[in-house]
Write an enzyme that holds these catalytic residues in place. Structure first.
Site, PDB file in Angstrom:
ATOM      1  N   LYS A   7     -55.578 -11.910  32.297  1.00  9.49           N
ATOM      2  CA  LYS A   7     -56.049 -10.528  32.128  1.00  9.49           C
ATOM      3  C   LYS A   7     -54.893  -9.558  31.950  1.00  9.49           C
ATOM      4  O   LYS A   7     -55.068  -8.469  31.456  1.00  9.49           O
ATOM      5  CB  LYS A   7     -56.932 -10.116  33.299  1.00  9.49           C
ATOM      6  CG  LYS A   7     -56.333 -10.308  34.652  1.00  9.49           C
ATOM      7  CD  LYS A   7     -57.384 -10.145  35.747  1.00  9.49           C
ATOM      8  CE  LYS A   7     -56.807 -10.646  37.052  1.00  9.49           C
ATOM      9  NZ  LYS A   7     -57.697 -10.988  38.060  1.00  9.49           N
ATOM     10  N   LYS A  10     -43.816 -13.585  36.641  1.00 12.09           N
ATOM     11  CA  LYS A  10     -44.175 -12.160  36.595  1.00 12.09           C
ATOM     12  C   LYS A  10     -42.953 -11.277  36.716  1.00 12.09           C
ATOM     13  O   LYS A  10     -42.901 -10.194  36.156  1.00 12.09           O
ATOM     14  CB  LYS A  10     -45.186 -11.826  37.689  1.00 12.09           C
ATOM     15  CG  LYS A  10     -46.533 -12.431  37.397  1.00 12.09           C
ATOM     16  CD  LYS A  10     -47.637 -11.773  38.169  1.00 12.09           C
ATOM     17  CE  LYS A  10     -48.964 -12.316  37.672  1.00 12.09           C
ATOM     18  NZ  LYS A  10     -50.082 -12.017  38.517  1.00 12.09           N
ATOM     19  N   LYS A  55     -51.505 -19.591  29.846  1.00 13.46           N
ATOM     20  CA  LYS A  55     -52.787 -19.311  30.495  1.00 13.46           C
ATOM     21  C   LYS A  55     -53.472 -18.082  29.887  1.00 13.46           C
ATOM     22  O   LYS A  55     -52.787 -17.116  29.548  1.00 13.46           O
ATOM     23  CB  LYS A  55     -52.479 -19.056  31.984  1.00 13.46           C
ATOM     24  CG  LYS A  55     -53.676 -18.753  32.831  1.00 13.46           C
ATOM     25  CD  LYS A  55     -53.249 -18.439  34.260  1.00 13.46           C
ATOM     26  CE  LYS A  55     -53.081 -16.950  34.491  1.00 13.46           C
ATOM     27  NZ  LYS A  55     -53.092 -16.517  35.880  1.00 13.46           N
TER      28      LYS A  55
HETATM   29  P1  TYM Z   1     -56.390 -13.813  40.165  1.00 16.14           P
HETATM   30  O1  TYM Z   1     -57.121 -12.586  40.492  1.00 16.14           O
HETATM   31  O2  TYM Z   1     -55.182 -13.752  39.309  1.00 16.14           O
HETATM   32  O3  TYM Z   1     -57.360 -14.829  39.495  1.00 16.14           O
HETATM   33  C1  TYM Z   1     -58.613 -15.083  40.094  1.00 16.14           C
HETATM   34  C2  TYM Z   1     -58.958 -16.553  39.958  1.00 16.14           C
HETATM   35  O4  TYM Z   1     -59.111 -16.889  38.585  1.00 16.14           O
HETATM   36  C3  TYM Z   1     -58.345 -18.055  38.305  1.00 16.14           C
HETATM   37  N1  TYM Z   1     -57.879 -17.974  36.920  1.00 16.14           N
HETATM   38  C4  TYM Z   1     -58.058 -18.953  36.017  1.00 16.14           C
HETATM   39  N2  TYM Z   1     -58.645 -20.154  36.106  1.00 16.14           N
HETATM   40  C5  TYM Z   1     -58.679 -20.910  34.991  1.00 16.14           C
HETATM   41  N3  TYM Z   1     -58.150 -20.521  33.804  1.00 16.14           N
HETATM   42  C6  TYM Z   1     -57.546 -19.316  33.666  1.00 16.14           C
HETATM   43  N4  TYM Z   1     -57.032 -18.938  32.497  1.00 16.14           N
HETATM   44  C7  TYM Z   1     -57.476 -18.475  34.815  1.00 16.14           C
HETATM   45  N5  TYM Z   1     -56.960 -17.225  35.034  1.00 16.14           N
HETATM   46  C8  TYM Z   1     -57.216 -16.948  36.334  1.00 16.14           C
HETATM   47  C9  TYM Z   1     -57.187 -17.984  39.301  1.00 16.14           C
HETATM   48  O5  TYM Z   1     -56.600 -19.240  39.504  1.00 16.14           O
HETATM   49  C10 TYM Z   1     -57.877 -17.483  40.537  1.00 16.14           C
HETATM   50  O6  TYM Z   1     -58.507 -18.555  41.225  1.00 16.14           O
HETATM   51  N6  TYM Z   1     -53.939 -14.706  44.276  1.00 16.14           N
HETATM   52  C11 TYM Z   1     -55.235 -14.758  43.703  1.00 16.14           C
HETATM   53  C12 TYM Z   1     -56.237 -13.896  44.430  1.00 16.14           C
HETATM   54  C13 TYM Z   1     -56.266 -14.163  45.878  1.00 16.14           C
HETATM   55  C14 TYM Z   1     -56.852 -15.276  46.517  1.00 16.14           C
HETATM   56  C15 TYM Z   1     -56.631 -15.063  47.900  1.00 16.14           C
HETATM   57  C16 TYM Z   1     -57.523 -16.396  46.057  1.00 16.14           C
HETATM   58  C17 TYM Z   1     -55.756 -13.353  46.834  1.00 16.14           C
HETATM   59  N7  TYM Z   1     -55.967 -13.895  48.049  1.00 16.14           N
HETATM   60  C18 TYM Z   1     -57.068 -15.988  48.832  1.00 16.14           C
HETATM   61  C19 TYM Z   1     -57.957 -17.319  47.000  1.00 16.14           C
HETATM   62  C20 TYM Z   1     -57.727 -17.110  48.368  1.00 16.14           C
HETATM   63  C21 TYM Z   1     -55.125 -14.228  42.300  1.00 16.14           C
HETATM   64  O7  TYM Z   1     -54.284 -13.479  41.958  1.00 16.14           O
HETATM   65  O8  TYM Z   1     -56.065 -14.606  41.500  1.00 16.14           O
END
Ligand code: TYM
Length: 344
Positions: free
Chosen positions: A211, A119, A208
């Site tokens: 969004k 990023k 990947k």
């Molecule tokens: P975030 O918001 O980027 O994504 C949310 C969840 O979606 C999954 N994900 C995917 N899984 C499969 N294929 C894809 N193309 C794909 N794109 C996104 C991500 O792996 C994630 O599980 N840091 C985290 C949010 C967070 C969190 C936490 C999660 C903050 N605190 C504590 C668990 C526990 C995040 O940015 O996810």
């Protein structure tokens, strides 16, 4: 005895994709539906994480609420008292624990995080300290509620490993403060996967589906017009092998489409591979998926339109009231450990 906690968060920064849906939302909601008697389920919106990279702040508040609605539309049973849905910033212990953990986290350790490297490289805007210490806030999110299982997509596993590291480090230095979440391999075992899910971009299937992708051509958003999403599938990059095989290295586009189809149908990947292996007409194969995507989005968006907004607000507020003392109890243990508060 207290129940084991299963916890996950999904950022509210832009419209969510089918990657988020199948990677995190659906597994969490399936777990919530099927196991809420045995486990406590925490599904939260990491709103403070939402602007570690620049966003349009005038949209954030609505986006946070929209995401909560989306969990409801995906089937989260709002009336189940073992299930909690809350907003990170409404429980200040998240920020407070992060400041404490920051001082026990290595600068080099954070710099090595793949997501930070990606990023900070791909972004021309300022690279913020918030982005840099993002995994520390994530560790706080998990540790405050003594979570054991954390269903996340493959891209977040390094952050989960860090959470275990920092928790173990603190416990070793100060004695018991935190419950250590299970290892990544145990998590996969628990959720019945052989690895974290990673849905790929339709146009560039080596990366990947994300969004934050700029063009959005290779990304299926949950709020895409169903017909537009179907067109995106028809335009997906494949290869010139002219034969369907599941081979992530040599046929990443086709393999990604096979995975997406299995997820949309809710069947095992092997079943879909068996059905299409050796077929040569990519166009026909794509139309099958395009139809499924269209059906899925039509149905999902209809459900979203029928969500009772008052019930969503009530659930958020009740969960925030219920979870604040839980988070504060862990925070107090950390404050006592580092000497900020007297030990009882
Ligand atoms: P975030 O918001 O980027 O994504 C949310 C969840 O979606 C999954 N994900 C995917 N899984 C499969 N294929 C894809 N193309 C794909 N794109 C996104 C991500 O792996 C994630 O599980 N840091 C985290 C949010 C967070 C969190 C936490 C999660 C903050 N605190 C504590 C668990 C526990 C995040 O940015 O996810």
């Amino acid at each position: 005895m207290a129940k084991d906690v299963i916890l996950t968060g999904i950022r509210a920064n832009q419209d969510l994709t089918i990657g988020n849906y199948f990677g995190a939302i659906l597994p969490m909601i399936d777990t919530a539906k099927n196991h809420s008697d045995e486990y406590q389920i925490n599904l939260f919106i990491p709103d403070l994480h939402s602007f570690t990279t620049p966003i349009d702040h005038s949209k954030l508040n609505k986006q946070i609420f929209d995401n909560a609605k989306l969990f409801a539309a995906a089937g989260l049973p709002l009336d189940n008292p073992n299930i909690y849905m809350y907003r990170q910033s409404y429980i200040p212990a998240h920020s407070e624990l992060t400041v404490i953990l920051d001082s026990f986290t290595g600068y080099g350790e954070m710099g090595r995080m793949t997501q930070f490297k990606e990023k900070s490289n791909s972004n021309n805007d300022m690279v913020s300290v918030g982005l840099f210490n993002y995994p520390v806030l994530m560790a706080s999110d998990i540790l405050l509620y003594n979570a054991k299982y954390v269903p996340v997509g493959d891209d977040q596993t390094q952050h989960l490993e860090f959470t275990r590291d920092i928790a173990q480090r603190m416990n070793k230095k100060f004695g018991y403060i935190f419950v250590i979440p299970e290892s990544v391999s145990k998590q996969h075992e628990f959720f019945g996967n052989d690895q974290g899910l990673r849905i790929k971009d339709l146009i560039d299937p080596t990366k990947k589906m994300s969004k934050s992708d700029d063009s959005g051509r290779g990304v299926i958003f949950l709020n895409d017009e169903p017909a537009v999403a179907a067109k995106k599938v028809m335009g997906a990059t494949t290869d010139d092998k002219a034969e369907i095989n599941f081979d992530r290295d040599n046929q990443p586009g086709i393999s990604n489409l096979l995975e997406i189809l299995a997820l949309l149908r809710g069947v095992r990947l092997d079943d879909v591979i068996k059905e299409f292996k050796g077929h040569t007409r990519y166009g026909d194969f794509k139309s099958v998926i395009a139809n499924e995507v269209e059906k899925f989005l039509t149905d999902f968006q209809q459900k979203l339109g029928n969500i009772d907004e008052n019930a969503v607000i009530a659930k958020l507020e009740q969960s925030e009231r219920d979870m604040t003392p839980v988070a504060n109890e862990t925070l107090l243990r950390a404050q006592q450990a580092v000497g900020l508060r007297p030990k009882d």
